[in-house]
Scaffold this active site. Structure first.
Site, PDB file in Angstrom:
ATOM      1  N   ASP A   9     -74.825-136.912  37.865  1.00 14.72           N
ATOM      2  CA  ASP A   9     -75.044-137.874  36.791  1.00 14.72           C
ATOM      3  C   ASP A   9     -75.496-139.200  37.412  1.00 14.72           C
ATOM      4  O   ASP A   9     -74.791-139.766  38.244  1.00 14.72           O
ATOM      5  CB  ASP A   9     -73.706-138.047  36.038  1.00 14.72           C
ATOM      6  N   ASP A 110     -80.786-137.870  32.691  1.00 14.93           N
ATOM      7  CA  ASP A 110     -80.146-138.335  33.927  1.00 14.93           C
ATOM      8  C   ASP A 110     -78.966-137.466  34.369  1.00 14.93           C
ATOM      9  O   ASP A 110     -78.130-137.908  35.135  1.00 14.93           O
ATOM     10  CB  ASP A 110     -79.692-139.798  33.769  1.00 14.93           C
ATOM     11  N   GLU A 111     -78.902-136.239  33.861  1.00 16.23           N
ATOM     12  CA  GLU A 111     -77.799-135.356  34.242  1.00 16.23           C
ATOM     13  C   GLU A 111     -78.290-133.937  34.464  1.00 16.23           C
ATOM     14  O   GLU A 111     -79.127-133.450  33.706  1.00 16.23           O
ATOM     15  CB  GLU A 111     -76.765-135.256  33.111  1.00 16.23           C
TER      16      GLU A 111
HETATM   17 MG   LIG Z   1     -75.621-141.302  33.576  1.00 15.33          MG
END
Ligand SMILES: [Mg+2]
Length: 415
Positions: A9, A110-111
């Protein structure tokens, strides 16, 4: 065989990505000053999408109007959202992950999840491997991530959410009681505010309380399906596999899972505009137009909803795709539920040359096409950063005017 899953993350993704880009260009590090991503800095409109830690100290909150944030901190450095940059950074860090893991699932911009099961021969120590991935991302791309390690996706995801930034955490099945059960019920994966308050009224306040509650009782509080899912999560049970990219539907689609939930229509419209811009440019480059436009939204409880519209004439015009997706979005969204993902799909595509000539020339559409063409040409010659569309522009008319003005400026520069 015991599974081994990593969840990676990016820490404050939108702001970190802009900061890393600026640092590489020799500018100041936005992470070290009060700064935020959102709205249009020149017009001082729009909402805050992401903020730095120093900005947080001024009480600036994600989702609040830019004007309000500026009252709290007049020196706030504001930057426009840049989805072209975000997609590039997203791809770069996931490419690094793919070097380490046989199966990588992009979970949001973003993960991602990495299935590291059966890699013991290559990586005898999973924690050392996690540090290696984290450090390679930081040292080569200039932004930090958290890595969560667990025996399934929910445990890995919960682990990456422990202390931030730039950290590796483990949450194996044997740690559940000690590391996860004391946490607030609101911290459990997929638990939203509404579900949490129902559980709290029944004195279920920690993840451990939920895990030890009778399943039927939990289901009577929050529903049969949600009940079993959250009861499983609280007990650290999750059999769902890590899946590599789903097959692209026929046609064109683009979506962005947001770093922070979208809560206002303005915010959503900005995102829709950026998405329309990007997907229509791809279609024009391929010489295709679409008869069907769809919008998908995913709420923060992971429910997807979508809506489509059939057109009489196929389109590849940015402003038209934006206007229709805005309409569809407004019909879909209840204006309350926070959103995790917004996407646009264009299906039923046709090659431009196969289209029949329309009997009437639509002057308005022709003008829009010329604007799109000029924008595409400039981007092809000078790169996609040259013109940023979307977030700052509210009406179709402004779009045309703004680009014409920019194009004229360019000519004056003798490029
Ligand atoms: Mg994040």
């Amino acid at each position: 065989m015991e599974r081994l899953i990593f969840h990676i993350d990016v820490n404050s993704a939108f702001l970190s990505w802009e900061a890393a880009k600026r640092v590489a260009e020799g500018m100041e590090d936005l992470r070290l000053v009060p700064s935020a991503v959102g709205g249009d800095p020149k017009k001082r409109t729009g909402v805050i999408l992401a903020k730095s830690i120093p900005a947080k100290r001024f009480g600036i909150k994600t989702g609040e109007p830019v004007a309000m944030a500026l009252r709290k901190c007049p020196a706030l450095v504001l930057v426009k959202p840049d989805f072209v940059l975000y997609n590039k950074c997203s791809k770069s860090f996931m490419d690094i992950c793919r070097k380490y893991a046989p199966v990588v699932e992009k979970y949001s911009i973003d993960e991602c999840f990495l299935d590291m099961s059966g890699t013991k021969m290559i990586y005898p120590d999973p924690i050392a491997a996690a540090y290696e991935i984290k450090n390679e991302i930081r040292d080569t791309l200039g932004f930090t991530v958290n890595v969560g390690i667990g025996n399934n996706k929910v445990l890995a995801k919960m682990a990456s959410d422990f202390e931030k930034p730039d950290k590796v955490h483990t949450l194996f099945k044997t740690d559940i009681e000690k590391k996860m059960w004391p946490l607030d019920i609101r911290q459990l994966f997929t638990v939203g505010a509404a579900t949490a308050s129902k559980l709290e009224k029944a004195h279920i306040r920690t993840i451990g309380d939920l895990a030890l509650s009778d399943l039927r009782y939990v289901q009577s509080l929050i529903g049969v399906k949600a009940g079993i899912q959250l009861h499983n999560y609280a007990n650290g049970t999750d059999e769902s596999p890590v899946l590599s990219e789903p097959e692209e539907p026929k046609g064109y689609s683009i979506s962005t899972t947001l770093e922070e939930d979208v809560k206002t229509a303005d915010n959503a419209f900005n995102i829709l505009h950026a998405l329309s811009d990007s997907v229509s440019a791809r279609m024009r480059a391929d010489g295709v137009r679409a008869f069907c436009i769809g919008v998908t939204i995913r709420s923060n409880d992971f429910k997807n909803r979508s809506h489509q519209k059939k057109l009489n004439e196929p389109t590849d015009i940015t402003s038209e795709i934006y206007a229709i997706s805005r309409e569809l979005f407004s019909e879909l969204w209840d204006k309350r539920t926070p959103l995790r993902l917004i996407g646009i799909s264009l299906t039923d595509v046709t090659k431009r040359e196969e289209e029949q000539m329309s009997l009437f020339v639509d002057e308005h559409k022709e003008k829009e096409r010329q604007v799109d063409k000029a924008v595409d040409e400039i981007r092809n010659r000078f790169g996609s950063d040259m013109i940023m569309r979307g977030s700052s522009l509210n009406s179709t008319l402004n779009v045309g005017k703004k680009y014409k003005a920019e194009l004229e400026n360019r000519k004056g520069d003798n490029i």
